[in-house]
Design a protein around this motif. Structure first.
Motif, PDB file in Angstrom:
ATOM      1  N   TYR A  75       0.842  -1.200   0.000  1.00 43.68           N
ATOM      2  CA  TYR A  75       0.000   0.000   0.000  1.00 43.68           C
ATOM      3  C   TYR A  75       0.878   1.251   0.000  1.00 43.68           C
ATOM      4  O   TYR A  75       0.486   2.290  -0.556  1.00 43.68           O
ATOM      5  N   THR A  76       2.077   1.152   0.599  1.00 47.31           N
ATOM      6  CA  THR A  76       3.006   2.279   0.549  1.00 47.31           C
ATOM      7  C   THR A  76       3.391   2.599  -0.884  1.00 47.31           C
ATOM      8  O   THR A  76       3.452   3.767  -1.285  1.00 47.31           O
ATOM      9  N   ARG A  77       3.655   1.575  -1.677  1.00 48.04           N
ATOM     10  CA  ARG A  77       3.985   1.794  -3.095  1.00 48.04           C
ATOM     11  C   ARG A  77       2.835   2.508  -3.815  1.00 48.04           C
ATOM     12  O   ARG A  77       3.059   3.418  -4.627  1.00 48.04           O
ATOM     13  N   CYS A  78       1.618   2.083  -3.525  1.00 46.30           N
ATOM     14  CA  CYS A  78       0.451   2.690  -4.172  1.00 46.30           C
ATOM     15  C   CYS A  78       0.302   4.154  -3.775  1.00 46.30           C
ATOM     16  O   CYS A  78       0.071   5.028  -4.631  1.00 46.30           O
ATOM     17  N   VAL A  79       0.425   4.444  -2.487  1.00 46.66           N
ATOM     18  CA  VAL A  79       0.280   5.825  -2.013  1.00 46.66           C
ATOM     19  C   VAL A  79       1.397   6.708  -2.580  1.00 46.66           C
ATOM     20  O   VAL A  79       1.168   7.871  -2.917  1.00 46.66           O
ATOM     21  N   ALA A  80       2.593   6.157  -2.701  1.00 47.01           N
ATOM     22  CA  ALA A  80       3.694   6.930  -3.281  1.00 47.01           C
ATOM     23  C   ALA A  80       3.359   7.370  -4.700  1.00 47.01           C
ATOM     24  O   ALA A  80       3.631   8.526  -5.087  1.00 47.01           O
ATOM     25  N   LEU A  81       2.754   6.497  -5.487  1.00 48.12           N
ATOM     26  CA  LEU A  81       2.354   6.850  -6.845  1.00 48.12           C
ATOM     27  C   LEU A  81       1.278   7.930  -6.829  1.00 48.12           C
ATOM     28  O   LEU A  81       1.325   8.888  -7.614  1.00 48.12           O
ATOM     29  N   GLU A  82       0.304   7.794  -5.927  1.00 49.63           N
ATOM     30  CA  GLU A  82      -0.775   8.776  -5.836  1.00 49.63           C
ATOM     31  C   GLU A  82      -0.242  10.152  -5.448  1.00 49.63           C
ATOM     32  O   GLU A  82      -0.620  11.173  -6.049  1.00 49.63           O
ATOM     33  N   GLN A  83       0.612  10.194  -4.439  1.00 50.04           N
ATOM     34  CA  GLN A  83       1.099  11.471  -3.928  1.00 50.04           C
ATOM     35  C   GLN A  83       2.045  12.167  -4.906  1.00 50.04           C
ATOM     36  O   GLN A  83       2.125  13.390  -4.924  1.00 50.04           O
ATOM     37  N   ALA A  84       2.747  11.386  -5.705  1.00 47.08           N
ATOM     38  CA  ALA A  84       3.659  11.980  -6.686  1.00 47.08           C
ATOM     39  C   ALA A  84       2.897  12.736  -7.766  1.00 47.08           C
ATOM     40  O   ALA A  84       3.464  13.619  -8.431  1.00 47.08           O
ATOM     41  N   ALA A  85       1.618  12.427  -7.928  1.00 49.38           N
ATOM     42  CA  ALA A  85       0.832  13.039  -8.998  1.00 49.38           C
ATOM     43  C   ALA A  85       0.177  14.347  -8.593  1.00 49.38           C
ATOM     44  O   ALA A  85      -0.392  15.038  -9.439  1.00 49.38           O
ATOM     45  N   GLY A  86       0.229  14.715  -7.304  1.00 49.65           N
ATOM     46  CA  GLY A  86      -0.475  15.905  -6.848  1.00 49.65           C
ATOM     47  C   GLY A  86       0.459  16.972  -6.311  1.00 49.65           C
ATOM     48  O   GLY A  86       1.659  16.737  -6.116  1.00 49.65           O
ATOM     49  N   PRO A  87      -0.087  18.165  -6.025  1.00 50.11           N
ATOM     50  CA  PRO A  87       0.730  19.249  -5.462  1.00 50.11           C
ATOM     51  C   PRO A  87       1.065  18.978  -4.006  1.00 50.11           C
ATOM     52  O   PRO A  87       0.235  18.473  -3.252  1.00 50.11           O
ATOM     53  N   ASN A  88       2.279  19.309  -3.612  1.00 49.70           N
ATOM     54  CA  ASN A  88       2.753  19.090  -2.237  1.00 49.70           C
ATOM     55  C   ASN A  88       2.430  17.682  -1.756  1.00 49.70           C
ATOM     56  O   ASN A  88       1.934  17.481  -0.643  1.00 49.70           O
ATOM     57  N   GLY A  89       2.717  16.712  -2.609  1.00 44.55           N
ATOM     58  CA  GLY A  89       2.452  15.329  -2.232  1.00 44.55           C
ATOM     59  C   GLY A  89       3.301  14.896  -1.051  1.00 44.55           C
ATOM     60  O   GLY A  89       4.451  15.319  -0.897  1.00 44.55           O
ATOM     61  N   ALA A  90       2.726  14.063  -0.212  1.00 46.08           N
ATOM     62  CA  ALA A  90       3.473  13.521   0.920  1.00 46.08           C
ATOM     63  C   ALA A  90       4.504  12.516   0.427  1.00 46.08           C
ATOM     64  O   ALA A  90       4.256  11.758  -0.513  1.00 46.08           O
ATOM     65  N   ARG A  91       5.649  12.505   1.090  1.00 45.33           N
ATOM     66  CA  ARG A  91       6.660  11.495   0.812  1.00 45.33           C
ATOM     67  C   ARG A  91       6.439  10.332   1.784  1.00 45.33           C
ATOM     68  O   ARG A  91       6.237  10.547   2.982  1.00 45.33           O
ATOM     69  N   ILE A  92       6.481   9.123   1.282  1.00 45.10           N
ATOM     70  CA  ILE A  92       6.138   7.957   2.085  1.00 45.10           C
ATOM     71  C   ILE A  92       7.145   6.839   1.847  1.00 45.10           C
ATOM     72  O   ILE A  92       7.625   6.657   0.733  1.00 45.10           O
ATOM     73  N   CYS A  93       7.451   6.105   2.921  1.00 42.81           N
ATOM     74  CA  CYS A  93       8.382   4.983   2.824  1.00 42.81           C
ATOM     75  C   CYS A  93       7.994   3.929   3.849  1.00 42.81           C
ATOM     76  O   CYS A  93       7.638   4.244   4.987  1.00 42.81           O
ATOM     77  N   SER A  94       8.045   2.676   3.433  1.00 45.77           N
ATOM     78  CA  SER A  94       7.870   1.531   4.325  1.00 45.77           C
ATOM     79  C   SER A  94       9.261   0.969   4.591  1.00 45.77           C
ATOM     80  O   SER A  94       9.903   0.418   3.700  1.00 45.77           O
ATOM     81  N   LEU A  95       9.730   1.138   5.829  1.00 47.23           N
ATOM     82  CA  LEU A  95      11.137   0.902   6.155  1.00 47.23           C
ATOM     83  C   LEU A  95      11.290  -0.265   7.119  1.00 47.23           C
ATOM     84  O   LEU A  95      10.703  -0.267   8.210  1.00 47.23           O
TER      85      LEU A  95
END
Length: 251
Positions: free
Chosen positions: A166-186
């Motif tokens: 789900y982190t991978r999916c959210v990363a794709l979503e946020q990259a497409a919008g303004p001031n997208g959140a940066r997300i990582c599953s570590l």
């Protein structure tokens, strides 16, 4: 924009507590979601002149916690935050045994804490901070077990694999919008926490890999919660945080 706000789950003990302590030392205001309050955290924040709000919540009932978080974020002054971060750290293990031996209620509770709660809190965080000018980050504490299967760990492995994806999916979503959140599953490495105690104490007849965890302890191969927290927070502070959505602190 004058302050840093971090929301962290599972902050009352283990690596979560160590991260909360180190974040306070670095000047962050905190919102902690844990099963119980930690008096030392509150005292530490008071001495530093920082806010440390603590909610005693059961993340096995994640919808209520996520709704409360979204309402709380809406009441904050987002314009004054330089950064706002969500750390999904809380996790539980059901009884370590083959899947067929674990009661349905215990499995369901573990999956709610380990996967459903992070997803719901992430969703609430993204909505609640969507109009904030602050730099937004989401750090999901994953595990190597989300990337390598292990007998008698089906629930935990599945939850962490779900967290990674789900982190991978959210990363794709946020990259497409303004001031997208940066997300990582570590994955944070192997840490000397209560989960390790639980693994070492499992029945060998039900957990074929129990000996592996006994040897890790005997060899001194476990990282202390404080050291692991420092490594994780250093990764969170990297300029390229989020460029790799699924990562390992040891890479």
């Amino acid at each position: 924009m004058t302050h840093h706000l971090t929301i962290i789950t599972g902050a009352s003990r283990g690596m979560g507590l160590a991260m909360a302590q180190q974040l306070l030392d670095a000047g962050h205001h905190l919102l902690c979601l844990s099963r119980r309050h930690n008096d030392e955290l509150g005292q530490r924040a008071t001495r530093a002149g920082l806010r440390c709000e603590q909610w005693a919540v059961d993340l096995a009932q994640p919808e209520a916690a996520a709704t409360r978080l979204e309402v709380w974020l809406a009441a904050q002054d987002g314009a004054s935050a330089a950064t706002v971060t969500l750390i999904n750290n809380a996790g539980v293990l059901p009884r370590i045994a083959p899947l067929a031996a674990i009661p349905a209620a215990e499995l369901a509770a573990a999956l709610r804490v380990d996967l459903e709660a992070p997803m719901l809190l992430t969703s609430a965080f993204l909505r609640g901070t969507g109009q904030w000018p602050a730099a937004r980050k989401i750090l999901n504490i994953s595990s190597g077990l989300g990337r390598s299967p292990m007998a008698s760990q089906a629930a935990y492995c599945a939850a962490k694999a779900g967290m990674d994806h789900y982190t991978r999916c959210v990363a794709l979503e946020q990259a497409a919008g303004p001031n997208g959140a940066r997300i990582c599953s570590l994955a944070p490495g192997v840490i000397d926490t209560d989960m390790q105690v639980q693994m070492r104490g499992a029945q060998p007849s039900e957990f074929p890999d129990q000996g592996t965890f006994l040897k890790l302890k005997e060899k001194g191969a476990l990282t202390s919660p404080a050291e692991a927290a420092a490594r994780v927070l250093a990764y969170l502070a990297r300029p390229d945080f989020g460029s790799i959505p699924v990562a390992d602190v040891r890479d």
